[in-house]
Motif scaffolding. Structure first.
Motif, mmCIF file in Angstrom:
data_model
loop_
_atom_site.group_PDB
_atom_site.id
_atom_site.type_symbol
_atom_site.label_atom_id
_atom_site.label_comp_id
_atom_site.label_asym_id
_atom_site.label_seq_id
_atom_site.Cartn_x
_atom_site.Cartn_y
_atom_site.Cartn_z
ATOM 1 N N SER A 44 -61.331 -42.477 20.004
ATOM 2 C CA SER A 44 -60.604 -41.200 19.990
ATOM 3 C C SER A 44 -60.540 -40.601 18.582
ATOM 4 N N LEU A 45 -60.656 -41.444 17.553
ATOM 5 C CA LEU A 45 -60.585 -40.953 16.174
ATOM 6 C C LEU A 45 -61.787 -40.095 15.797
ATOM 7 N N VAL A 46 -62.944 -40.326 16.427
ATOM 8 C CA VAL A 46 -64.142 -39.593 16.032
ATOM 9 C C VAL A 46 -64.094 -38.134 16.469
ATOM 10 N N GLU A 64 -56.422 -50.679 12.610
ATOM 11 C CA GLU A 64 -56.022 -50.453 11.221
ATOM 12 C C GLU A 64 -57.144 -50.859 10.267
ATOM 13 N N GLY A 65 -57.807 -51.958 10.570
ATOM 14 C CA GLY A 65 -58.894 -52.436 9.718
ATOM 15 C C GLY A 65 -60.057 -51.469 9.657
ATOM 16 N N VAL A 66 -60.458 -50.954 10.819
ATOM 17 C CA VAL A 66 -61.542 -49.959 10.829
ATOM 18 C C VAL A 66 -61.095 -48.711 10.070
ATOM 19 N N PHE A 67 -59.866 -48.275 10.305
ATOM 20 C CA PHE A 67 -59.332 -47.086 9.626
ATOM 21 C C PHE A 67 -59.339 -47.275 8.106
ATOM 22 N N ILE A 95 -75.929 -40.681 15.474
ATOM 23 C CA ILE A 95 -75.649 -41.844 16.325
ATOM 24 C C ILE A 95 -74.583 -41.436 17.346
ATOM 25 N N ALA A 96 -74.826 -41.770 18.601
ATOM 26 C CA ALA A 96 -73.858 -41.447 19.657
ATOM 27 C C ALA A 96 -72.491 -42.033 19.303
ATOM 28 N N LYS A 97 -71.447 -41.314 19.646
ATOM 29 C CA LYS A 97 -70.091 -41.705 19.262
ATOM 30 C C LYS A 97 -69.679 -43.062 19.843
ATOM 31 N N VAL A 98 -70.135 -43.379 21.045
ATOM 32 C CA VAL A 98 -69.816 -44.681 21.640
ATOM 33 C C VAL A 98 -70.422 -45.794 20.786
#
Length: 154
Positions: A18-20, A57-60, A82-85
């Protein structure tokens, strides 16, 4: 515990995905987004104690360094192509490979392929596996200081 982690990983994938679509998010808005979907009853723990929150949180917090590794190993694919998925799966899995020493690299890769099968198209698992495999091999050659080198056994 494996089932619980898999369930939390799927939840984290959905939040990160959802962040993308939004603007650059603040940590506060990330927490609100996470809490909109997190229920202590379903997961039997609070957000800050969950593996899902560790992943989100880590990815963020490590977005730029993770995206740098994706760019390095995606062979002629720019991030915006690159596709969002697939991009979300790569970010999540690379975070586990880079920053979660208790998760063997093979497990992170296998979980990424499962997510690609469930959420991606027919080519997703092959693309995701190729990028992650290249990143893992780069780790063995010490190209990435933060990936747990040599931890490829399951």
């Amino acid at each position: 515990m494996t089932h619980n982690r898999r369930h939390q990983r799927r939840f984290a994938f959905q939040v990160i995905y959802s962040l993308v679509f939004g603007q650059k998010m603040s940590k506060d808005s990330l927490i609100k987004s996470f809490d909109n979907f997190w229920t202590e009853e379903e997961f039997d723990m609070e957000r800050q104690d969950s593996y899902a929150w560790t992943l989100v949180e880590g990815v963020f917090d490590n977005y730029d360094s993770i995206d740098e590794i994706i760019t390095q190993h995606s062979q002629h694919w720019k991030l915006n192509r690159i596709a969002k998925v697939e991009l979300t799966i790569l970010r999540l899995s690379l975070f586990e490979m880079l920053f979660c020493p208790d998760i063997p690299i093979k497990v992170a890769m296998n979980e990424a392929i499962e997510l690609a099968k469930d959420f991606g198209d027919d080519n997703s698992k092959t693309f995701v596996n190729g990028v992650l495999d290249a990143a893992a091999k780069g780790a063995q050659r010490n190209e990435h200081k933060t990936i747990q080198s040599g931890n490829t056994e399951s």
